[in-house]
Design a protein around this motif. Structure first.
Motif, PDB file in Angstrom:
ATOM      1  N   PHE A  22     -12.747  44.513 -16.696  1.00 49.93           N
ATOM      2  CA  PHE A  22     -12.512  43.793 -15.355  1.00 49.93           C
ATOM      3  C   PHE A  22     -13.117  42.626 -15.359  1.00 49.93           C
ATOM      4  N   ALA A  23     -14.575  42.497 -16.089  1.00 47.51           N
ATOM      5  CA  ALA A  23     -15.240  41.348 -16.007  1.00 47.51           C
ATOM      6  C   ALA A  23     -14.741  40.173 -16.878  1.00 47.51           C
ATOM      7  N   HIS A  56     -17.786  52.609 -17.422  1.00 49.28           N
ATOM      8  CA  HIS A  56     -18.241  51.304 -17.651  1.00 49.28           C
ATOM      9  C   HIS A  56     -17.443  50.436 -18.385  1.00 49.28           C
ATOM     10  N   PHE A  68     -14.288  50.253 -17.795  1.00 45.94           N
ATOM     11  CA  PHE A  68     -13.540  49.628 -16.535  1.00 45.94           C
ATOM     12  C   PHE A  68     -14.210  48.432 -16.208  1.00 45.94           C
ATOM     13  N   TYR A  69     -15.602  48.547 -15.847  1.00 43.30           N
ATOM     14  CA  TYR A  69     -16.279  47.210 -15.461  1.00 43.30           C
ATOM     15  C   TYR A  69     -16.110  46.007 -16.368  1.00 43.30           C
ATOM     16  N   LEU A  96     -14.785  55.377 -11.837  1.00 38.42           N
ATOM     17  CA  LEU A  96     -14.747  54.170 -12.648  1.00 38.42           C
ATOM     18  C   LEU A  96     -15.929  54.431 -13.775  1.00 38.42           C
TER      19      LEU A  96
END
Length: 433
Positions: free
Chosen positions: A11-12, A5, A7-8, A3
């Motif tokens: 998602f956040a 950066h 993606f996070y 995954l």
């Protein structure tokens, strides 16, 4: 699969939207829609990356590296993905200084160049090539493991040797810092007598031959050949001081290799001696076709024992094995004049039978420190100590010369050039032996 950066981060943001719905209900609906789109994007990204094996790569490099020089490694990549991809190439390399490499949004990326600078000799292992691939979405990435582990041996600086050879053929040696030295006096070996031509030195006229032939004849001289040049390397702990990642010992090894080539190119014979508290290596002075390779292999295998140097061992071996008067170029290091005076009797004994050139190292970092501005009392004390150390190094040169021993004080990075210049100076002034 990994995954990214991105993606996070995305998602956040989706989680914040859903969480904000507890304060304002429409945001909860927007968040749920965003979560569905995000899941769909991740699924599409995974499908694009894993629908086929799209990357192949191979590593191409020399079987051996040159110590202290930049050596290139080429990684050829075959990218069969039908769309642009972002490739990040990571080569599992030994702990060398590195530059180069590439990350690109290019479907047609075909090769990546890495440059490595080793600072220690020996055998090292390259591992696998790791290539990380992303699509334009950039939510996940796929890792490919390509190539095979390879071993590379780090030899003394043979790239400098090749550079010298190329510049010598094109008469551009001044680019390396080698000086043109005017000849003083005549050469020491007589070659032939020939007819006088305009421009010949009148001092070379052979009057006896002129009287016999009833025309002017001159003597022709050539460089004295087959002189013996020995590189003598101190392997004791004093040579383990580091400069720009390399020890003084490795700088001396590189300089010895280049000097041996230059000496043999000038039709002299090159030899090698290494010692610490015992004699480690002795190669007699030769000029045979395979002698340079023998010197290279011997220098590659040199290792120090961090012991205290015993010059009596050197004296004993030179007396027994080096019968012809030779030029001994001794690579060592003296921190203080007192350290030099402890070894002076041995060097004087050597200078009775041979021409001795002592090469030792100037602390470049200490010299640069003396040029910095002192601001506190402690700085002034340190500057005084540093300047005293540099003065003692210059004093060592003066004391050696007073005893008839040649001395060369040089920085490690200029060692090879300065030693070659000194050898050429001695050669041209007929003071080699």
């Amino acid at each position: 699969m990994f995954l990214t950066h991105r993606f996070y981060i995305v998602f956040a943001i989706v989680i914040l939207l859903i969480g904000s719905g507890y304060w304002w209900l429409p945001l909860f609906t927007v968040g749920r829609l965003a979560l569905a789109l995000f899941a769909l994007a991740v699924l599409i990204d995974i499908t694009l990356l894993y629908m086929k094996s799209g990357i192949e790569a191979g590593r191409y490099m020399a079987d051996r590296f040159s110590n202290g020089d930049w050596n290139h490694v080429r990684i050829d990549i075959q990218n069969s993905y039908p769309f642009p991809t972002r490739l990040t190439v990571m080569d599992e390399a030994p702990p060398f200084e590195k530059k180069g490499g590439e990350t690109s949004w290019d479907k047609a990326l075909s090769s990546v160049l890495h440059y490595y600078r080793p600072t220690r000799r020996g055998a090292y292992q390259f591992g696998y090539i790791r290539i990380f691939v992303q699509t334009r979405l950039g939510l996940v990435e796929r890792r490919y493991t390509c190539g095979q582990p390879q071993e590379v041996k780090v030899y003394p600086s043979y790239l400098m040797l090749r550079k010298y050879e190329l510049l010598a053929h094109s008469n551009r040696l001044s680019e390396l810092g080698l000086k043109r030295i005017r000849r003083i006096g005549h050469d020491t070996e007589f070659e032939q007598i020939r007819d006088y031509v305009q421009g010949d030195d009148f001092r070379t006229i052979n009057w006896r031959a002129t009287a016999r032939r009833s025309q002017l004849m001159v003597n022709v001289f050539q460089d004295e050949r087959s002189q013996h040049i020995f590189s003598v390397i101190d392997k004791g702990r004093v040579m383990q001081q580091a400069f720009r990642g390399m020890t003084l010992f490795d700088y001396a090894i590189n300089a010895s290799l280049v000097l041996s080539y230059v000496a043999m190119h000038r039709e002299d014979k090159a030899g090698l001696l290494t010692f610490s508290n015992t004699l480690d290596t002795y190669l007699p002075a030769q000029r045979s076709p395979g002698h340079m390779q023998e010197i290279l292999e011997s220098l590659y295998a040199q290792q120090t024992d961090f012991g205290e140097t015993d010059y009596s061992v050197l004296i004993d071996h030179v007396v027994r094995h080096v019968s012809k008067r030779s030029l001994l170029i001794l690579y060592t290091s003296f921190a203080t004049a007192a350290a030099m005076r402890r070894q002076l009797p041995y060097m004087l004994q050597l200078s009775r039978w041979h021409r001795v050139l002592v090469v030792f190292f100037q602390d470049e970092e200490l010299r640069q420190y003396t040029h910095e501005k002192a601001t506190t009392a402690e700085d002034y004390y340190r500057h005084v100590i540093a300047e005293k150390t540099l003065y003692e190094q210059r004093l060592i040169v003066s004391q050696l010369q007073q005893h008839g021993i040649l001395a060369l004080l040089t920085t490690p990075d200029q060692l090879s050039v300065n030693v070659i210049n000194k050898y050429l100076e001695l050669k041209q002034t007929n003071r080699v032996t």
